[in-house]
Design a protein around this motif. Structure first.
Motif, PDB file in Angstrom:
ATOM      1  N   SER A 179       0.820  -1.227   0.000  1.00  0.00           N
ATOM      2  CA  SER A 179       0.000   0.000   0.000  1.00  0.00           C
ATOM      3  C   SER A 179       0.848   1.269   0.000  1.00  0.00           C
ATOM      4  O   SER A 179       0.360   2.348  -0.355  1.00  0.00           O
ATOM      5  CB  SER A 179      -0.954   0.007   1.193  1.00  0.00           C
ATOM      6  OG  SER A 179      -0.214  -0.014   2.401  1.00  0.00           O
ATOM      7  N   ASN A 180       2.120   1.176   0.371  1.00  0.00           N
ATOM      8  CA  ASN A 180       2.998   2.343   0.359  1.00  0.00           C
ATOM      9  C   ASN A 180       3.553   2.653  -1.031  1.00  0.00           C
ATOM     10  O   ASN A 180       4.228   3.664  -1.209  1.00  0.00           O
ATOM     11  CB  ASN A 180       4.183   2.138   1.312  1.00  0.00           C
ATOM     12  CG  ASN A 180       3.750   2.119   2.751  1.00  0.00           C
ATOM     13  OD1 ASN A 180       2.743   2.702   3.123  1.00  0.00           O
ATOM     14  ND2 ASN A 180       4.504   1.413   3.569  1.00  0.00           N
ATOM     15  N   TYR A 181       3.303   1.768  -1.993  1.00  0.00           N
ATOM     16  CA  TYR A 181       3.856   1.938  -3.334  1.00  0.00           C
ATOM     17  C   TYR A 181       2.755   1.865  -4.395  1.00  0.00           C
ATOM     18  O   TYR A 181       2.726   0.945  -5.211  1.00  0.00           O
ATOM     19  CB  TYR A 181       4.920   0.870  -3.606  1.00  0.00           C
ATOM     20  CG  TYR A 181       6.071   0.934  -2.635  1.00  0.00           C
ATOM     21  CD1 TYR A 181       7.142   1.785  -2.867  1.00  0.00           C
ATOM     22  CD2 TYR A 181       6.071   0.158  -1.474  1.00  0.00           C
ATOM     23  CE1 TYR A 181       8.199   1.857  -1.963  1.00  0.00           C
ATOM     24  CE2 TYR A 181       7.123   0.223  -0.580  1.00  0.00           C
ATOM     25  CZ  TYR A 181       8.182   1.075  -0.828  1.00  0.00           C
ATOM     26  OH  TYR A 181       9.221   1.148   0.057  1.00  0.00           O
ATOM     27  N   PRO A 182       1.847   2.836  -4.422  1.00  0.00           N
ATOM     28  CA  PRO A 182       0.799   2.802  -5.448  1.00  0.00           C
ATOM     29  C   PRO A 182       1.410   2.980  -6.840  1.00  0.00           C
ATOM     30  O   PRO A 182       2.456   3.635  -6.989  1.00  0.00           O
ATOM     31  CB  PRO A 182      -0.099   3.983  -5.080  1.00  0.00           C
ATOM     32  CG  PRO A 182       0.776   4.892  -4.303  1.00  0.00           C
ATOM     33  CD  PRO A 182       1.778   4.022  -3.593  1.00  0.00           C
ATOM     34  N   ARG A 197      -0.517   3.515 -14.878  1.00  0.00           N
ATOM     35  CA  ARG A 197      -1.778   3.016 -15.458  1.00  0.00           C
ATOM     36  C   ARG A 197      -1.960   3.496 -16.893  1.00  0.00           C
ATOM     37  O   ARG A 197      -2.525   2.787 -17.719  1.00  0.00           O
ATOM     38  CB  ARG A 197      -2.950   3.401 -14.572  1.00  0.00           C
ATOM     39  CG  ARG A 197      -3.067   2.489 -13.360  1.00  0.00           C
ATOM     40  CD  ARG A 197      -4.366   2.679 -12.612  1.00  0.00           C
ATOM     41  NE  ARG A 197      -4.495   3.979 -11.969  1.00  0.00           N
ATOM     42  CZ  ARG A 197      -3.921   4.312 -10.812  1.00  0.00           C
ATOM     43  NH1 ARG A 197      -3.187   3.442 -10.177  1.00  0.00           N
ATOM     44  NH2 ARG A 197      -4.092   5.506 -10.303  1.00  0.00           N
ATOM     45  N   GLU A 198      -1.484   4.677 -17.217  1.00  0.00           N
ATOM     46  CA  GLU A 198      -1.572   5.161 -18.595  1.00  0.00           C
ATOM     47  C   GLU A 198      -0.669   4.340 -19.516  1.00  0.00           C
ATOM     48  O   GLU A 198      -1.066   3.970 -20.608  1.00  0.00           O
ATOM     49  CB  GLU A 198      -1.197   6.638 -18.668  1.00  0.00           C
ATOM     50  CG  GLU A 198      -2.265   7.559 -18.120  1.00  0.00           C
ATOM     51  CD  GLU A 198      -1.824   9.022 -18.080  1.00  0.00           C
ATOM     52  OE1 GLU A 198      -0.684   9.336 -18.482  1.00  0.00           O
ATOM     53  OE2 GLU A 198      -2.646   9.850 -17.638  1.00  0.00           O
ATOM     54  N   ILE A 199       0.549   4.060 -19.053  1.00  0.00           N
ATOM     55  CA  ILE A 199       1.491   3.287 -19.863  1.00  0.00           C
ATOM     56  C   ILE A 199       0.951   1.877 -20.123  1.00  0.00           C
ATOM     57  O   ILE A 199       1.045   1.354 -21.227  1.00  0.00           O
ATOM     58  CB  ILE A 199       2.875   3.209 -19.172  1.00  0.00           C
ATOM     59  CG1 ILE A 199       3.530   4.584 -19.151  1.00  0.00           C
ATOM     60  CG2 ILE A 199       3.782   2.195 -19.878  1.00  0.00           C
ATOM     61  CD1 ILE A 199       4.772   4.657 -18.268  1.00  0.00           C
ATOM     62  N   PHE A 200       0.367   1.266 -19.098  1.00  0.00           N
ATOM     63  CA  PHE A 200      -0.103  -0.111 -19.203  1.00  0.00           C
ATOM     64  C   PHE A 200      -1.628  -0.204 -19.247  1.00  0.00           C
ATOM     65  O   PHE A 200      -2.206  -1.180 -18.772  1.00  0.00           O
ATOM     66  CB  PHE A 200       0.474  -0.937 -18.047  1.00  0.00           C
ATOM     67  CG  PHE A 200       1.971  -1.019 -18.084  1.00  0.00           C
ATOM     68  CD1 PHE A 200       2.604  -1.850 -18.987  1.00  0.00           C
ATOM     69  CD2 PHE A 200       2.742  -0.235 -17.243  1.00  0.00           C
ATOM     70  CE1 PHE A 200       3.991  -1.917 -19.049  1.00  0.00           C
ATOM     71  CE2 PHE A 200       4.123  -0.288 -17.289  1.00  0.00           C
ATOM     72  CZ  PHE A 200       4.749  -1.131 -18.193  1.00  0.00           C
ATOM     73  N   ASP A 201      -2.259   0.763 -19.853  1.00  0.00           N
ATOM     74  CA  ASP A 201      -3.721   0.814 -19.950  1.00  0.00           C
ATOM     75  C   ASP A 201      -4.293  -0.441 -20.596  1.00  0.00           C
ATOM     76  O   ASP A 201      -5.376  -0.895 -20.233  1.00  0.00           O
ATOM     77  CB  ASP A 201      -4.139   2.056 -20.740  1.00  0.00           C
ATOM     78  CG  ASP A 201      -5.634   2.197 -20.826  1.00  0.00           C
ATOM     79  OD1 ASP A 201      -6.159   2.320 -21.957  1.00  0.00           O
ATOM     80  OD2 ASP A 201      -6.300   2.164 -19.765  1.00  0.00           O
ATOM     81  N   LEU A 202      -3.550  -1.030 -21.533  1.00  0.00           N
ATOM     82  CA  LEU A 202      -3.995  -2.242 -22.227  1.00  0.00           C
ATOM     83  C   LEU A 202      -4.317  -3.363 -21.250  1.00  0.00           C
ATOM     84  O   LEU A 202      -5.173  -4.201 -21.512  1.00  0.00           O
ATOM     85  CB  LEU A 202      -2.909  -2.701 -23.205  1.00  0.00           C
ATOM     86  CG  LEU A 202      -3.179  -4.001 -23.960  1.00  0.00           C
ATOM     87  CD1 LEU A 202      -4.246  -3.765 -25.019  1.00  0.00           C
ATOM     88  CD2 LEU A 202      -1.922  -4.526 -24.603  1.00  0.00           C
ATOM     89  N   LEU A 203      -3.667  -3.373 -20.093  1.00  0.00           N
ATOM     90  CA  LEU A 203      -3.878  -4.437 -19.109  1.00  0.00           C
ATOM     91  C   LEU A 203      -5.156  -4.253 -18.300  1.00  0.00           C
ATOM     92  O   LEU A 203      -5.520  -5.125 -17.508  1.00  0.00           O
ATOM     93  CB  LEU A 203      -2.676  -4.518 -18.157  1.00  0.00           C
ATOM     94  CG  LEU A 203      -1.339  -4.812 -18.830  1.00  0.00           C
ATOM     95  CD1 LEU A 203      -0.218  -4.775 -17.807  1.00  0.00           C
ATOM     96  CD2 LEU A 203      -1.371  -6.138 -19.564  1.00  0.00           C
ATOM     97  N   GLY A 204      -5.839  -3.134 -18.483  1.00  0.00           N
ATOM     98  CA  GLY A 204      -7.117  -2.903 -17.809  1.00  0.00           C
ATOM     99  C   GLY A 204      -6.988  -2.899 -16.304  1.00  0.00           C
ATOM    100  O   GLY A 204      -6.028  -2.374 -15.748  1.00  0.00           O
ATOM    101  N   ASN A 205      -7.967  -3.502 -15.625  1.00  0.00           N
ATOM    102  CA  ASN A 205      -7.983  -3.535 -14.165  1.00  0.00           C
ATOM    103  C   ASN A 205      -7.533  -4.883 -13.606  1.00  0.00           C
ATOM    104  O   ASN A 205      -8.031  -5.326 -12.584  1.00  0.00           O
ATOM    105  CB  ASN A 205      -9.384  -3.190 -13.645  1.00  0.00           C
ATOM    106  CG  ASN A 205      -9.709  -1.733 -13.843  1.00  0.00           C
ATOM    107  OD1 ASN A 205      -8.830  -0.879 -13.725  1.00  0.00           O
ATOM    108  ND2 ASN A 205     -10.947  -1.442 -14.163  1.00  0.00           N
ATOM    109  N   GLY A 206      -6.588  -5.518 -14.292  1.00  0.00           N
ATOM    110  CA  GLY A 206      -6.050  -6.785 -13.818  1.00  0.00           C
ATOM    111  C   GLY A 206      -5.039  -6.577 -12.702  1.00  0.00           C
ATOM    112  O   GLY A 206      -4.741  -5.452 -12.307  1.00  0.00           O
TER     113      GLY A 206
END
Length: 148
Positions: A19-22, A28-37
């Motif tokens: 939790s200290n390393y969000p 999330r922009e760079i790896f947007d293709l991975l969705g919410n996995g």
């Protein structure tokens, strides 16, 4: 963005203080293709993904299927492929070969035909050849340890 390969740091980040390393917006922009996995989420959703994954991966039948699938990919794909390079004396990109081997081995566990593989490679190829200048290792930030 912080990057590390030190096993102690990885254990600390992923097991002790996740939790200290969000991951943050840029990740999330760079790896947007991975969705919410599992690779793209933080907090409670990550915990849910992690518990599900650990449960699946610790099941005896999963281990048997993984071993069979991996050996099948080695014997029917990787080994003949590497033999052809040796026979012709051609140079090869091991990073690319092992990335494709990993994808093949994992995807065959539940998906005998993966129509998204071409799209996956279109996404991964530019990313794996990128050397972000705005990334610092944990060791650089903390001024401790050595990054190998």
């Amino acid at each position: 963005m912080l990057i590390t390969s030190d096993p102690v740091n990885i254990h600390h980040i992923l097991s002790r203080s996740f939790s200290n390393y969000p991951k943050g917006v840029e990740f999330r922009e760079i790896f947007d293709l991975l969705g919410n996995g599992i690779f793209n989420v933080d907090s409670e959703l990550w915990e849910i993904h992690r518990k599900t994954t650990v449960s699946l991966m610790s099941h005896a039948m999963f281990q048997i299927l993984l071993e069979r699938s991996t050996w099948g990919t080695i014997e029917n794909g990787l080994q003949p492929f590497l033999d052809a390079f040796v026979e012709h004396g051609s140079p090869l990109n091991l990073q690319d070969i092992f990335q494709r081997f990993t994808f093949d081995a994992i995807s065959k566990i539940g998906l005998p035909y993966v129509p998204c593989e071409k799209a996956f490679n279109v996404f991964v190829d530019p990313v794996k050849n990128t050397s972000p200048t705005n990334c610092l290792s944990v060791e650089q930030v903390s001024k401790r340890g050595s990054q190998k």
